[in-house]
Design a protein around this motif. Structure first.
Motif, PDB file in Angstrom:
ATOM      1  N   ALA A  71       0.836  -1.211   0.000  1.00 42.98           N
ATOM      2  CA  ALA A  71       0.000   0.000   0.000  1.00 42.98           C
ATOM      3  C   ALA A  71       0.873   1.265   0.000  1.00 42.98           C
ATOM      4  O   ALA A  71       2.100   1.186  -0.078  1.00 42.98           O
ATOM      5  N   LEU A  72       0.213   2.397   0.095  1.00 44.42           N
ATOM      6  CA  LEU A  72       0.840   3.721  -0.053  1.00 44.42           C
ATOM      7  C   LEU A  72       2.217   3.852   0.584  1.00 44.42           C
ATOM      8  O   LEU A  72       3.175   4.269  -0.056  1.00 44.42           O
ATOM      9  N   CYS A 166      -0.703 -15.492  -8.925  1.00 45.29           N
ATOM     10  CA  CYS A 166      -1.661 -14.557  -8.306  1.00 45.29           C
ATOM     11  C   CYS A 166      -0.967 -13.242  -7.967  1.00 45.29           C
ATOM     12  O   CYS A 166       0.155 -13.230  -7.472  1.00 45.29           O
ATOM     13  N   VAL A 167      -1.654 -12.150  -8.236  1.00 50.55           N
ATOM     14  CA  VAL A 167      -1.192 -10.845  -7.771  1.00 50.55           C
ATOM     15  C   VAL A 167      -2.220 -10.348  -6.753  1.00 50.55           C
ATOM     16  O   VAL A 167      -3.433 -10.417  -6.991  1.00 50.55           O
ATOM     17  N   ILE A 168      -1.737  -9.902  -5.611  1.00 50.15           N
ATOM     18  CA  ILE A 168      -2.634  -9.565  -4.496  1.00 50.15           C
ATOM     19  C   ILE A 168      -2.140  -8.322  -3.774  1.00 50.15           C
ATOM     20  O   ILE A 168      -0.926  -8.109  -3.648  1.00 50.15           O
ATOM     21  N   MET A 172      -3.601   0.971  -2.293  1.00 54.69           N
ATOM     22  CA  MET A 172      -2.835   1.263  -3.506  1.00 54.69           C
ATOM     23  C   MET A 172      -2.253  -0.019  -4.087  1.00 54.69           C
ATOM     24  O   MET A 172      -2.031  -0.117  -5.299  1.00 54.69           O
ATOM     25  N   GLY A 173      -2.012  -1.007  -3.232  1.00 50.82           N
ATOM     26  CA  GLY A 173      -1.572  -2.307  -3.739  1.00 50.82           C
ATOM     27  C   GLY A 173      -2.633  -2.915  -4.644  1.00 50.82           C
ATOM     28  O   GLY A 173      -2.322  -3.537  -5.664  1.00 50.82           O
ATOM     29  N   ILE A 194      -7.888  -5.827  -2.961  1.00 49.98           N
ATOM     30  CA  ILE A 194      -8.559  -5.716  -1.661  1.00 49.98           C
ATOM     31  C   ILE A 194      -8.697  -4.247  -1.275  1.00 49.98           C
ATOM     32  O   ILE A 194      -7.729  -3.473  -1.396  1.00 49.98           O
ATOM     33  N   ALA A 195      -9.867  -3.875  -0.789  1.00 45.60           N
ATOM     34  CA  ALA A 195     -10.088  -2.515  -0.258  1.00 45.60           C
ATOM     35  C   ALA A 195      -9.518  -1.463  -1.199  1.00 45.60           C
ATOM     36  O   ALA A 195      -8.756  -0.595  -0.802  1.00 45.60           O
ATOM     37  N   THR A 196      -9.920  -1.558  -2.460  1.00 45.24           N
ATOM     38  CA  THR A 196      -9.326  -0.643  -3.422  1.00 45.24           C
ATOM     39  C   THR A 196     -10.386  -0.050  -4.338  1.00 45.24           C
ATOM     40  O   THR A 196     -11.594  -0.177  -4.073  1.00 45.24           O
ATOM     41  N   THR A 197      -9.937   0.602  -5.386  1.00 42.97           N
ATOM     42  CA  THR A 197     -10.854   1.325  -6.249  1.00 42.97           C
ATOM     43  C   THR A 197     -10.275   1.387  -7.654  1.00 42.97           C
ATOM     44  O   THR A 197      -9.061   1.256  -7.827  1.00 42.97           O
TER      45      THR A 197
END
Lengths: 396, 396
Positions: A71-72, A166-168, A172-173, A194-197
């Motif tokens: 993430a960020l 798999c990419v996970i 931001m990830g 996960i938890a993204t946009t």
């Protein structure tokens, strides 16, 4: 599943029975001039170094690769311990990566690289600009999520990995997860955003912008040249982090964690003190988060990486997410958290809808939790089993 | 209802047919030493000046008083225009206060005072400290919502108003509404707290704290003595305001207002410019909000008033909201907004529940709107009719 002994480090046996143990960061440098990497902006960047870590063993046909996207403000250190830091806390996703864990290092070869633009070992604005011998600072070019993925593609090529099982990644990830499936559809079998946009909301851009303004308005930012001038814009960066932290939690999570409790040193009453010192636990927590963050993160990196997330927009250029995802081939597990208000569930649903419109195989789960956006970083049997079950089902 | 002509100012006829016209601020000074007002903190404050405005006519038995309570950065100028500012926008609740409006100035005598601690005419940290001849700055004592109400009580006594027909306000104004009903139960017939809470959540305290840290970390804050030293902590105050503004809107409101639109000057593409200049409309909006705010608001006032809201906790000292509201006599109209995430509906419901447990007459309405916390400041036929109907019903 039988109990496992740690492979690398006996000192960790009791505390971390399923730890990957001691790990060592590795480095890969590419895009040496005159073969710099061309960025989305049109600018070129090189040489580029990526720091990365791997866990588990790459199998013979290189079909067991799981690429983790941080993430960020994350880094390449996902699990286990660094040699000189055995007493400190493990990598940021140690709950997920290790023998017998969801990303089982006895089955999978897990790879994670620090993104370009970062400040934890990969080339970013704090790296030395070969042209000047000083940190790039604002001479570092604007980078995008696509550029981050492109740099990782160079790493996979270097490792001889043609296709990723798999990419996970979360937050931001998760953006990089999505970008991988668009940029290199044939190289991704499974994707778990996960938890993204697919693109930041005005509100999320707004929070990023306030953080950037806090940094750039700090007199010690020195137009980005703080390192050269021997100062650090700690104040602005801490403010940015404090804002971020509120968005990573939920109203309920903050209520459960702190409520209106006061810090112990003040007793049970208000101070009525015009120092405006810490009184509530939540104030103490946020100030602490700000102050520890500035010790590990570079202010310019914060500007560049938040900007990369602002720019990220998978609906472009056509304006249609469905159309932009039309070349995607991966099977998906999309996960959101019910109390995530930074990238709320409706944004995951938009992704799911567009993927399904392209007849892709998509599993979607909104996990019920009070813990907010950061829930993906926290221990959760539900999250772990969701992921491991998906991997099992999708592989079989 | 027949059309009305403006009473005071013909120049406003076309633009503002229902305006109260030109109004003049009035001043009331009390608590002259040695009779300073005793504060909740135990400290004393005096002399205290309140600036206030009135609209409409006080009737013979003084039974038509509506006391309006402004929000965090509001002021006494609720409606109409100041003499020298006829071309500028009207008072902050002109949509609600005027002939024929919900708070109908042909029926009611509307009063609003700037809170103590404020910076729009009432005594606050920017006022001259009689002991030094300089602004109080941090020598100003910590004030609470109770203290603000107590100062207003002095004003009502001065105006000879024993009982208020209705006290109404949104956000921090709603806190003072609630506090009035607790501090002086017999003096309040009707109460309309809007988009408010009986106590701030950890999240809301967190946002306040980040704003304060932004101000106090600005080198131009000078430990509060910026005025004396000829500087202003504009940067920190602007950051605080930008954070606040995001919390006043909703995700949906920001989406509707800005989406991911770019500022026109940049055309339709990203700049990839490392100036990190304004690119998205939402960035432009927030920067603008920050920059205009610093022209009208005092940084120390921001510290003191946010602190007053953090301290506000109607459940104390017993810990039971029901118990603390047991002496309340007013009839209530409690209003929340569905998209308000700063003081969400569940917090209004807690108030409603505690009032009903005390067998009080409570009407509750959650208005469905995308506009977030600041909805109480925006034109809304639904909000206006809810309020005017309540006033009609409750009076009859």
């Amino acid at each position: 599943m039988s109990a496992r002994l740690p492979v690398h480090s006996m000192t960790l046996t009791t505390a971390q029975p399923n730890s990957v143990g001691v790990v060592e960061p590795q480095f890969f440098t590419f895009a040496q001039p005159p073969d710099e990497m061309k960025l989305v902006s049109g600018k070129k960047l090189g040489p580029i170094t990526l720091v990365y870590e791997t866990y588990g063993t790459l199998n013979a046909d290189k079909s067991n690769v799981i690429l983790v996207e941080h993430a960020l403000t994350g880094d390449a250190h996902v699990a286990g311990y660094h040699k000189d830091q055995t007493s400190k806390k493990p990598g940021w996703w140690d709950i997920m990566v290790g023998p017998g864990k969801a990303l089982d290092t006895e089955r999978y070869f897990v790879v994670c690289a620090n993104c370009i633009g970062g400040c934890s070992g990969s080339t970013g604005p704090d790296s030395e600009n070969p042209a000047t011998g000083y940190p790039y600072a604002r001479d570092f070019p604007i980078i995008t999520i696509q550029d981050m993925v492109e740099a990782e593609r160079h790493l996979l090529d270097h490792l001889g990995i043609n296709q990723v099982l798999c990419v996970i990644g979360g937050s931001m990830g998760g953006m990089r997860v999505l970008q991988w499936t668009v940029s290199y559809p044939e190289r991704i079998r499974l994707a778990i955003p996960i938890a993204t946009t697919s693109r930041l909301s005005a509100q999320a851009i707004g929070f990023n912008e306030v953080g950037r303004q806090a940094i750039m308005g700090d007199p010690d930012w020195r137009n980005g040249n703080y390192k050269r001038e021997g100062v650090i814009p700690n104040h602005g960066l801490a403010i940015a982090r404090m804002i971020g932290h509120i968005t990573y939690l939920s109203d309920k999570a903050m209520h459960n964690k702190f409520g209106r409790d006061l810090v112990e040193s003040n007793g049970s009453t208000f101070t009525f003190n015009t120092e405006f010192a810490t009184e509530f636990q939540v104030e103490s927590y946020l100030r602490h988060q700000g102050s520890v963050f500035v010790q590990r993160f570079d202010a310019n990196s914060y500007l560049y990486i938040t900007k990369a997330t602002d720019y990220f927009d998978l609906t472009q250029p056509s304006g249609s997410l469905r159309k932009e995802l039309s070349r995607v081939q991966a099977k998906f597990l999309v996960i959101s958290f019910s109390s995530d208000w930074l990238f709320p569930t409706y944004q995951s649903r938009e992704i799911v809808k567009a993927l399904r419109q392209n007849s892709l195989d998509v599993t979607f789960a909104e996990l019920q939790t009070d813990k907010g956006h950061d829930a993906f970083l926290l221990e959760s049997a539900q999250l772990s089993s969701l992921i491991s079950n998906f991997l099992n089902y999708a592989i079989d």
